[in-house]
Scaffold this motif. Sequence first.
Motif, short mmCIF file in Angstrom:
data_model
loop_
_atom_site.label_atom_id
_atom_site.label_comp_id
_atom_site.label_asym_id
_atom_site.label_seq_id
_atom_site.Cartn_x
_atom_site.Cartn_y
_atom_site.Cartn_z
N ASN A 1 14.15 -0.16 4.50
CA ASN A 1 13.70 1.26 5.11
C ASN A 1 13.89 1.35 6.53
O ASN A 1 13.79 2.30 7.17
N ALA B 1 15.34 -9.13 7.51
CA ALA B 1 14.68 -7.79 7.96
C ALA B 1 14.70 -8.22 9.74
O ALA B 1 14.95 -7.21 10.49
N ARG C 1 14.75 7.30 0.18
CA ARG C 1 13.76 6.67 1.15
C ARG C 1 13.78 7.49 2.45
O ARG C 1 12.62 7.53 2.96
N LEU D 1 5.67 -4.60 9.05
CA LEU D 1 6.64 -4.79 7.69
C LEU D 1 5.87 -6.07 7.12
O LEU D 1 5.79 -7.12 8.06
N GLY E 1 13.77 -5.64 4.56
CA GLY E 1 13.98 -4.19 5.78
C GLY E 1 14.92 -3.15 5.13
O GLY E 1 15.50 -2.58 6.31
N GLU F 1 4.09 -1.15 5.97
CA GLU F 1 4.82 -1.26 4.69
C GLU F 1 4.81 -2.74 4.05
O GLU F 1 4.87 -3.67 4.58
N HIS G 1 8.19 -2.19 15.96
CA HIS G 1 8.20 -2.92 14.75
C HIS G 1 7.33 -4.29 14.94
O HIS G 1 7.53 -5.01 15.87
N ASP H 1 5.79 -8.87 3.77
CA ASP H 1 6.33 -9.24 2.46
C ASP H 1 5.49 -10.81 2.29
O ASP H 1 5.45 -11.37 3.14
N ALA I 1 8.02 -5.53 2.03
CA ALA I 1 9.22 -4.81 2.54
C ALA I 1 10.56 -5.59 2.70
O ALA I 1 11.68 -5.02 3.14
N ASP J 1 5.40 1.78 0.13
CA ASP J 1 5.62 0.66 -0.87
C ASP J 1 7.01 1.22 -1.39
O ASP J 1 6.78 2.15 -2.13
#
Length: 267
Positions: free
Chosen positions: A110, A135, A88, A124, A108, A102, A150, A126, A105, A172
């Motif tokens: 990453n 996350a 990663r 991020l 989180g 992303e 973010h 999802d 995600a 991804d």
Amino acid sequence: MSMSTYARRFGLVAVSGSIYVGAVYLGIQLYGGERKGQQQSLLGDDDGNKTTSYVFDPRRTATFQKIAYSYDDEIAKDEFVMGINLMRRALLYFHATGNVLEVGAGTGRNLGYYPSGSVKKITLTDSSDKMLEKANEKLRGMSIAEKERHQVMVADAEKLPFSDAHFDTIVDTFGLCSFDDPVAVLKELQRVCKPNGKILLLEHGRTKAYTGLSSYLDKHAERHAKNWGCVWNRDIDNIVESSGLTVEKLHNFHFGTTYYIVAKPNR
């Protein structure tokens, strides 16, 4: 640490440790259990109702809503032993730049791996709000600068709420195994990626090098998909090719089941 030193260390670990990590991967990850019936047969869910195959209907969002609060604890040790955290970090450190999206995600995983200099903003997304809650918890423990760059939002990766050519980099990691239509997702990622941008993928799926291992994944695919919302025997090569992505780099690990891909939109 310089980039060249980091690259040498990553290469050393990836090559010299591939057999060891692969063996651990088999021992820890292949726990799916016996498949109940054929993949297209009807299965009983936890409430005794009839449902179609979990391989063909992973129900990712519903499953991830259930496992969100235990997800990190369940997979953290496996990812550490397998070297996934290093992969990663390397994928994002060497290839992520500018305005980043992303998808899938989740919790989180990453977070903390995006370079602070070359990456300006990270969105991020999802489909599971409960996964994204985890996350957000992680973000609350990070610096003000990290919080500010973010953004976290619920979004369907097949129908993203962004304009064409909006992002410099799209990421991804371990999402193609569970999206309802992974080819459609990759096409959507190309739509919102700038023509000269990058699409970074870290995925798992069937292996071309070891047919016995792929057969094992097939045998246990139903149970694993039901427990995790993840279809671990998908053909990643075929999915990527069908989407039209232009692949610039492709590396396989863990006996060919892990895919490290750097690609760009096909325009």
